[in-house]
Design an enzyme around this catalytic site. Structure first.
Site, PDB file in Angstrom:
ATOM      1  N   GLU A  57      10.446  11.359  25.075  1.00 57.52           N
ATOM      2  CA  GLU A  57      10.811  12.767  24.878  1.00 57.52           C
ATOM      3  C   GLU A  57      10.041  13.365  23.702  1.00 57.52           C
ATOM      4  OE1 GLU A  57      15.379  12.864  26.557  1.00 57.52           O
ATOM      5  OE2 GLU A  57      14.953  11.802  24.701  1.00 57.52           O
ATOM      6  N   ASP A  59       7.088  12.406  22.704  1.00 55.00           N
ATOM      7  CA  ASP A  59       5.714  12.609  23.182  1.00 55.00           C
ATOM      8  C   ASP A  59       5.603  13.851  24.061  1.00 55.00           C
ATOM      9  OD1 ASP A  59       4.967  10.391  21.848  1.00 55.00           O
ATOM     10  OD2 ASP A  59       4.929   9.064  23.600  1.00 55.00           O
ATOM     11  N   GLU A 135      16.380   1.626 -10.123  1.00 53.80           N
ATOM     12  CA  GLU A 135      15.932   1.669  -8.722  1.00 53.80           C
ATOM     13  C   GLU A 135      15.017   0.487  -8.428  1.00 53.80           C
ATOM     14  OE1 GLU A 135      14.330   5.435  -9.798  1.00 53.80           O
ATOM     15  OE2 GLU A 135      12.262   4.772  -9.472  1.00 53.80           O
ATOM     16  N   LYS A 137      11.843  -1.872  -7.579  1.00 54.68           N
ATOM     17  CA  LYS A 137      10.411  -1.834  -7.858  1.00 54.68           C
ATOM     18  C   LYS A 137       9.719  -2.244  -6.567  1.00 54.68           C
ATOM     19  CE  LYS A 137       6.988  -3.359 -11.225  1.00 54.68           C
ATOM     20  NZ  LYS A 137       5.970  -3.790 -10.289  1.00 54.68           N
ATOM     21  N   ASP A 139       7.141  -3.241  -3.785  1.00 50.78           N
ATOM     22  CA  ASP A 139       5.951  -4.082  -3.905  1.00 50.78           C
ATOM     23  C   ASP A 139       4.925  -3.681  -2.848  1.00 50.78           C
ATOM     24  OD1 ASP A 139       4.337  -6.025  -4.852  1.00 50.78           O
ATOM     25  OD2 ASP A 139       5.449  -7.705  -3.994  1.00 50.78           O
ATOM     26  N   ARG A 158      -4.234   4.459  -6.695  1.00 52.19           N
ATOM     27  CA  ARG A 158      -4.103   4.362  -8.141  1.00 52.19           C
ATOM     28  C   ARG A 158      -5.466   4.250  -8.818  1.00 52.19           C
ATOM     29  NH1 ARG A 158      -3.698   0.934 -12.392  1.00 52.19           N
ATOM     30  NH2 ARG A 158      -2.110   1.459 -13.930  1.00 52.19           N
ATOM     31  N   GLU A 196       4.880   4.536  -3.624  1.00 54.38           N
ATOM     32  CA  GLU A 196       4.340   3.262  -3.188  1.00 54.38           C
ATOM     33  C   GLU A 196       4.263   3.253  -1.663  1.00 54.38           C
ATOM     34  OE1 GLU A 196       4.058   1.699  -6.074  1.00 54.38           O
ATOM     35  OE2 GLU A 196       3.583  -0.379  -5.590  1.00 54.38           O
ATOM     36  N   TYR A 248       8.792   7.987  -6.084  1.00 51.06           N
ATOM     37  CA  TYR A 248       9.769   7.692  -7.134  1.00 51.06           C
ATOM     38  C   TYR A 248       9.488   8.351  -8.484  1.00 51.06           C
ATOM     39  CZ  TYR A 248       6.142   4.123  -7.638  1.00 51.06           C
ATOM     40  OH  TYR A 248       4.938   3.481  -7.738  1.00 51.06           O
ATOM     41  N   LYS A 369      11.469  -7.845 -13.750  1.00 50.28           N
ATOM     42  CA  LYS A 369      10.795  -8.585 -12.672  1.00 50.28           C
ATOM     43  C   LYS A 369      11.691  -9.700 -12.153  1.00 50.28           C
ATOM     44  CE  LYS A 369       6.460  -8.587 -12.346  1.00 50.28           C
ATOM     45  NZ  LYS A 369       5.508  -8.026 -11.386  1.00 50.28           N
ATOM     46  N   CYS A 463     -19.364 -26.963  13.943  1.00 46.42           N
ATOM     47  CA  CYS A 463     -17.966 -27.065  14.357  1.00 46.42           C
ATOM     48  C   CYS A 463     -17.463 -28.490  14.110  1.00 46.42           C
ATOM     49  CB  CYS A 463     -17.854 -26.702  15.830  1.00 46.42           C
ATOM     50  SG  CYS A 463     -16.207 -27.002  16.484  1.00 46.42           S
ATOM     51  N   CYS A 466     -16.916 -29.898  18.025  1.00 43.54           N
ATOM     52  CA  CYS A 466     -17.995 -30.071  19.009  1.00 43.54           C
ATOM     53  C   CYS A 466     -19.387 -30.117  18.378  1.00 43.54           C
ATOM     54  CB  CYS A 466     -17.939 -28.974  20.065  1.00 43.54           C
ATOM     55  SG  CYS A 466     -18.475 -27.365  19.448  1.00 43.54           S
ATOM     56  N   CYS A 481     -16.918 -20.949  16.057  1.00 41.78           N
ATOM     57  CA  CYS A 481     -17.647 -21.829  16.951  1.00 41.78           C
ATOM     58  C   CYS A 481     -17.800 -21.037  18.246  1.00 41.78           C
ATOM     59  CB  CYS A 481     -16.830 -23.104  17.176  1.00 41.78           C
ATOM     60  SG  CYS A 481     -17.431 -24.049  18.578  1.00 41.78           S
ATOM     61  N   CYS A 486     -16.055 -25.757  23.734  1.00 42.58           N
ATOM     62  CA  CYS A 486     -15.625 -26.625  22.630  1.00 42.58           C
ATOM     63  C   CYS A 486     -14.218 -27.136  22.934  1.00 42.58           C
ATOM     64  CB  CYS A 486     -15.624 -25.827  21.327  1.00 42.58           C
ATOM     65  SG  CYS A 486     -14.796 -26.673  19.971  1.00 42.58           S
TER      66      CYS A 486
HETATM   67  S1  IVH Z   1       7.586   4.345 -12.190  1.00 46.61           S
HETATM   68  C1  IVH Z   1       5.043   6.399 -15.441  1.00 46.61           C
HETATM   69  N1  IVH Z   1       9.091   3.377 -10.301  1.00 46.61           N
HETATM   70  O1  IVH Z   1       5.067  -0.626 -10.358  1.00 46.61           O
HETATM   71  C2  IVH Z   1       5.872   5.471 -14.634  1.00 46.61           C
HETATM   72  N2  IVH Z   1       6.919   2.443 -10.579  1.00 46.61           N
HETATM   73  O2  IVH Z   1       4.112  -2.326 -12.519  1.00 46.61           O
HETATM   74  C3  IVH Z   1       5.419   5.374 -13.245  1.00 46.61           C
HETATM   75  N3  IVH Z   1       6.365   0.708  -8.918  1.00 46.61           N
HETATM   76  O3  IVH Z   1       2.335   1.354 -11.323  1.00 46.61           O
HETATM   77  C4  IVH Z   1       5.913   4.199 -12.520  1.00 46.61           C
HETATM   78  N4  IVH Z   1       8.278   0.780  -7.822  1.00 46.61           N
HETATM   79  O4  IVH Z   1       2.974   1.260  -8.827  1.00 46.61           O
HETATM   80  C5  IVH Z   1       7.899   3.299 -10.923  1.00 46.61           C
HETATM   81  N5  IVH Z   1      10.538   2.651  -8.632  1.00 46.61           N
HETATM   82  C6  IVH Z   1       9.358   2.577  -9.240  1.00 46.61           C
HETATM   83  C7  IVH Z   1       8.352   1.684  -8.829  1.00 46.61           C
HETATM   84  C8  IVH Z   1       7.137   1.640  -9.530  1.00 46.61           C
HETATM   85  C9  IVH Z   1       7.079   0.221  -7.892  1.00 46.61           C
HETATM   86  C10 IVH Z   1       5.014   0.253  -9.270  1.00 46.61           C
HETATM   87  C11 IVH Z   1       4.073   1.362  -9.669  1.00 46.61           C
HETATM   88  C12 IVH Z   1       3.658   1.015 -11.081  1.00 46.61           C
HETATM   89  C13 IVH Z   1       3.882  -0.459 -11.104  1.00 46.61           C
HETATM   90  C14 IVH Z   1       4.053  -0.958 -12.513  1.00 46.61           C
END
Ligand code: IVH
Length: 724
Positions: A57, A59, A135, A137, A139, A158, A196, A248, A369, A463, A466, A481, A486
């Site tokens: 739908e 589409d 909040e 972080k 990855d 970045r 991110e 963020y 971390k 290889c 073979c 290869c 093979c």
């Molecule tokens: S704030 C000036 N909030 O972690 C502050 N960074 O290790 C701006 N990252 O460069 C960053 N989640 O790429 C912020 N909730 C979050 C994040 C976050 C991931 C990354 C971001 C930053 C890196 C630092």
């Protein structure tokens, strides 16, 4: 973003649009309604993860909008939902300056670190207790987005923090990034926001499976997958990767009445009424939402972005922060995407400004971390495995080491480039990581622990099975290869053919295939159907019953539907979905021998790469011989659709489609023909009754014009014919 009332209204609007789309009565006056509905459904899908209409739908409405816009190109603007997709390839990614440098964050690893940091933060701000926004972080790969006058202006990586690569075309492929957002409602003229880009765990696993099937090295983790995807030059490929974005941080904005905020610092621009004394320069002049971090996140959410919403907490004092971080760490595996920690931010923006920053990181924020899923071990040797498509994969054997619940003794080394880049040597102490469900890999050698006895890894140029010369095709990272005979490849191809997703021959897995191959009972795929059961019965461990089971599983597989056989053939780039599309396109597999590249690319989802691979496969003598053999062994090479019901209003008539259809998908149109008793042909000949012509039709149309008995219809005429 959408209230209950708005949702109801847009649902009604969608239903009405869909009905009118079916009767073909949508026109230019419906343009904004179509856009509004599509934006709403994009949001339901990408941000809420809770779509209210089917893909089909969606589409349908999308195609209607495309139709209206192609009739009125003057009404197209860059924020229309049709404008995400870019045609052609991106030439390069020019370097552009960030409006405000992208700093990184200070790290903390435990409660003491956080207590220390909080003490310093309170000193700096002259307060006894601070309010923090906490909040995840994320990855992934960091990006910055700029919106001007409510429109997405550009997206940037970045880079070195000061300048990054402009990747706007790729950012536009991410459905959770709105092309248009009503910042003006907050008085904002131009804004830079940070976030991110991620690939979620499911999509990452699927993507790696796909790479493995194509014989390519899988990616180490979703972060690399996201970062790599942002630098792809084909935007359609970026779109297929299903990336997501979390936003963020607001780093910069200017307001309509002349304020400027950079890194929390508010000032009046020279041209502004504020500067000329008509207004007082006070933070209260800007929208309330922009005065706290949580307010900015809420604003972003309300404007249709994905910002941490459920995932964030406003907490008073560091004790609560520590508890929240620790609880989140326990639940990290339950999240659909990878996070590597939490970020703690002072919530009041004026306070952030007061606290300031060092040259590396803001003083008002810190990352907590999570414990890494890493361990150290020693690399003992490297083995080279030959895959189904001849790809050579180096596999590292390490001293067994426990890592997040399992013992690891093998690690993927991906390919030669990766090994060289990391400068890995046999005997190295290595740091091993296992992120989520991903195959463990070596992050880096611990070079400072070297004794001098380490030896380089020698990559074979022949290889290992073979002994044929290996080649590295241009643009690929893996050595291959190229000897399709093979033995290692042949065995892998047989295993793939029999596997669960292909012909699904139970009790004929890896071990049996290898054993029968080594004993000379099986040399190739057709050999599966002529196994010497009398000899197998004499083998140790093969009782009467297990042989009978094997035999019956093999017999049954002869009748598997065509798409399983196509997938089982292991044509490069043909996964299960493409196999289904191919199977639906023909009545008999042999028809592909007459397909041109153009015919193939007219199929849904078949691009130049897949098309070329399929074309090559069906134009190779040995492959055609293989198909003949399979046919004479009684395997099903026909599509079930050839047993079409009769009695419909297309009874006995023959049809062929060419070009791109606008309202129906090719497979749907073909199904319609068959359901109504018609028959599909694969080429233009005097046997053809109707040629249905879509956009950009090519040689088939020309050919059909020369045969007067063929009736040439548009898609609409075809639909009418079916309905009548
Ligand atoms: S704030 C000036 N909030 O972690 C502050 N960074 O290790 C701006 N990252 O460069 C960053 N989640 O790429 C912020 N909730 C979050 C994040 C976050 C991931 C990354 C971001 C930053 C890196 C630092």
């Amino acid at each position: 973003m959408y209230s209950a009332d708005q949702t109801q209204r847009l649902q009604k609007q969608t239903a009405a649009l869909l009905t009118r789309a079916r009767s073909g009565s949508l026109a230019v006056k419906d343009l904004e309604k179509l856009r509004e509905a599509l934006r709403f459904h994009e949001y339901r899908y990408a941000i809420m993860n809770d779509p209210l209409i089917s893909d089909f739908e969606y589409d349908t409405l999308y195609k209607e909008l495309e139709k209206v816009e192609s009739a009125h190109p003057e009404l197209v603007d860059a924020s229309s939902p049709t404008q995400r997709v870019a045609k052609g390839l991106t030439k390069d990614f020019p370097t552009v300056q960030h409006l405000v440098p992208m700093l990184s964050l200070e790290n903390s690893y435990n409660a003491e670190d956080l207590l220390d940091w909080d003490r310093k933060a309170r000193e700096l701000s002259d307060l006894n207790e601070l309010e923090y926004c906490v909040e995840p972080k994320f990855d992934g790969a960091s990006i910055s987005l700029i919106y001007e006058d409510d429109l997405l202006l550009r997206g940037v990586t970045r880079g070195d923090g000061v300048a990054g690569d402009e990747i706007t075309t790729n950012i536009r492929q991410i459905r959770s990034v709105p092309l248009k957002a009503a910042f003006s409602q907050y008085g904002i003229h131009l804004i830079e926001i940070r976030g991110e880009v991620l690939m979620n765990k499911d999509n990452f696993a699927k993507y790696n499976e796909q790479l493995a099937k194509e014989g390519q090295a899988p990616l180490a983790n979703p972060r690399n997958a996201a970062a790599g995807s942002l630098r792809i030059k084909d935007p359609r490929e970026v779109s297929r990767r299903n990336l997501e974005a979390f936003l963020y941080h607001v780093s910069y904005f200017t307001t309509i009445d002349g304020w400027q905020m950079a890194d929390g610092h508010l000032s009046a621009t020279s041209a502004s009424p504020a500067a000329s004394g008509k207004r007082k320069a006070a933070a209260g002049e800007i929208h309330k939402a922009l005065q706290t971090h949580s307010g900015s996140l809420k604003m972003l959410w309300d404007l249709g972005f994905r910002s941490p919403q459920k995932e964030r907490r406003l907490l008073k004092g560091i004790r609560e922060v520590i508890d929240y971080c620790e609880a989140f760490e326990k639940g990290r595996d339950g999240l659909p995407y990878e996070i590597d920690g939490m970020v703690i931010k002072v919530n009041d923006i004026a306070l952030q400004d007061k606290m300031g920053m060092t040259t590396h990181h803001p003083r008002w924020a810190i990352a907590f971390k999570f414990k890494a899923r890493q361990a150290t071990s020693t690399l003992r040797k490297v083995e080279f495995q030959v895959g189904r498509t001849g790809s050579i994969t180096p596999v590292g054997k390490i001293d067994p080491v426990p890592l997040s619940g399992v013992t690891i003794s093998s690690v993927s080394l991906f390919n030669e480039e990766v090994v060289r880049e990391k400068d890995l040597r046999i005997g190295d102490r290595v740091l091993v990581e296992r992120a989520g469900d991903v195959i463990p890999y070596i992050v880096k050698p611990l070079a400072e622990l070297r004794t001098g006895k380490e030896t380089p890894i020698v990559f074979p140029r022949k290889c290992p099975v073979c002994k044929h010369d290996l080649v590295k095709p241009e643009g690929e990272a893996v050595w291959r290869c190229m000897n399709i005979n093979c033995e290692a490849q042949v065995v892998e191809r047989i295993i793939h053919f029999a596997s669960k997703d292909a012909m699904d021959i139970r009790s004929f897995g890896d071990a049996n295939v290898r054993k029968f191959f080594d004993l000379g009972y099986l040399r190739n795929i057709p050999g599966i159907y002529t196994l010497p059961y009398d000899k197998i019965r004499e083998l140790e461990g093969y009782g009467e019953k297990s042989v009978a089971n094997l035999q019956s599983a093999i017999e049954t597989s002869r009748h598997q539907p065509l798409h399983r056989l196509i997938y089982g053939l292991g044509i490069r780039y043909v996964g299960e979905t493409t196999a289904k599309i191919l199977a639906a396109a023909v009545s008999n597999l042999s028809e592909f021998a007459d397909y041109s590249m153009e015919d193939l690319q007219n199929l849904e989802d078949v691009g130049p790469k897949v098309g070329a691979s399929v074309y090559e496969f069906f134009h190779d003598k040995d492959n055609l011989k293989l198909l003949d053999q399979l046919k004479s062994l009684g395997l099903n090479l026909t599509s079930h659709r050839s047993a079409a019901p009769t009695g419909g209003n297309l009874d006995g008539q023959t049809f062929l489609f060419t070009g791109t259809l606008q309202r129906l998908k090719r497979a749907e149109a073909e199904e319609m023909v068959e359901k109504n008793g018609g028959k599909l042909l694969s080429g233009v000949s005097s046997k053809l009754n109707y040629l249905i012509v879509g956009e950009d039709a090519g040689s088939k149309l020309e050919k059909a014009r020369k045969i007067p008995s063929i009736r040439i219809l548009t898609e609409d005429e075809f639909l009418k014919l079916v309905e009548d």
